[in-house]
Write an enzyme that holds these catalytic residues in place. Sequence first.
Site, PDB file in Angstrom:
ATOM      1  N   SER A 173       0.480  -4.353  10.964  1.00  0.00           N
ATOM      2  CA  SER A 173       0.948  -3.816   9.283  1.00  0.00           C
ATOM      3  C   SER A 173       1.803  -2.654   9.791  1.00  0.00           C
ATOM      4  CB  SER A 173      -0.671  -3.063   9.103  1.00  0.00           C
ATOM      5  OG  SER A 173      -0.319  -2.173   7.781  1.00  0.00           O
TER       6      SER A 173
ATOM      7  N   HIS B 153      -4.135  -9.249   4.672  1.00  0.00           N
ATOM      8  CA  HIS B 153      -3.504  -8.842   5.217  1.00  0.00           C
ATOM      9  C   HIS B 153      -4.288  -8.396   6.362  1.00  0.00           C
ATOM     10  CE1 HIS B 153      -1.027  -5.369   5.770  1.00  0.00           C
ATOM     11  NE2 HIS B 153      -1.860  -4.715   6.089  1.00  0.00           N
TER      12      HIS B 153
ATOM     13  N   ASP C 104      -1.040 -12.294   1.186  1.00  0.00           N
ATOM     14  CA  ASP C 104      -1.215 -10.865   1.837  1.00  0.00           C
ATOM     15  C   ASP C 104      -1.455  -9.419   0.892  1.00  0.00           C
ATOM     16  OD1 ASP C 104      -0.844  -8.050   3.016  1.00  0.00           O
ATOM     17  OD2 ASP C 104      -0.156  -8.264   4.225  1.00  0.00           O
TER      18      ASP C 104
END
Length: 318
Positions: A139, A291, A265
């Site tokens: 991320s 995600h 995502d």
Amino acid sequence: MHYSSPWWLAGGHAQTIYPATLMHKPEVQLRRERWTTHDQDFIDVDFLDGEAGKPFLVLFHGLEGSSNSHYARALMHKLKALGWSGAVPHFRGCSGEPNQAPRFYHSGDAQEINWIIRRLHSEFKAAHPQAKFYASGVSLGANALLRWLGESQASASIVDATCAVSAPLDLTNSGATLSRGFNRIYTKNFLQTLKPKCLHKLTQFPKLFDRERMLSAKNLYEFDNIVTAPLHGYRDVDDYWHRASACLVLNDIQVPTLVLNAQNDPFMPAQFLPKVASTYVTLDYPQHGGHVGFAQGSFPGKLDWLPEKIIHHLESYG
């Protein structure tokens, strides 16, 4: 390795939330070191000590993540089984203790990534000169790692291979997406921990930013405009989200790199995923996974697939 989502976990939101909050995280014992930064602040780095001569892998966590995050625990557990060494550096203020400088961390912090990687590389290679040294990010940490790779170009070759998972490659469109509909639940979760950190920061530096505007921020656009952007040298949130986006430097990367993003995502919609990158970069966009989710197996599921995917990529350049 192809990812197929389990039949009992449908949709990007479920595939994001369930692994992060409800799935079993394997236990792994890590050793903590505190490093002093160039500006007399500190970061805490959690280490997994492996076998002599085996590879080393550093993992940069996501927004408000830590070595206790589900993906970090799963990856370090896999490394332990393989005898590898590893490290999870905590971005400033993310190790459970407030940092001391008038700053936090951000998606484009290539300089911080550079300092951490080069110190880890120097210390590991001094003891294991022939062993492979790898880097990965998740991320926000994945975006920052990609920024470092692109900005460093050939000088990043101290790393043998890298992997970036669920990076918000286009921060402008990612941030806008997180401000709409059900996605606002993720923003609310982030702000629940970011705002108390900011209140503490104002006890250290009372005029650092506007307290009331920070508290009234309802999304990451407003928060980053008030706090993140000005604290880290950006003109405003639009300047920050544009200049820090990793999609701008994918063509400059000169280290074998896997960019792994699920098309469902919630943080990075499929239509904004880059289609072109340097020949060193493999763009892998499975249809499902959420995600940083990628749950696998029969209910209640396992977190094994993502660590195995990362290791498989890195070992292909070993």
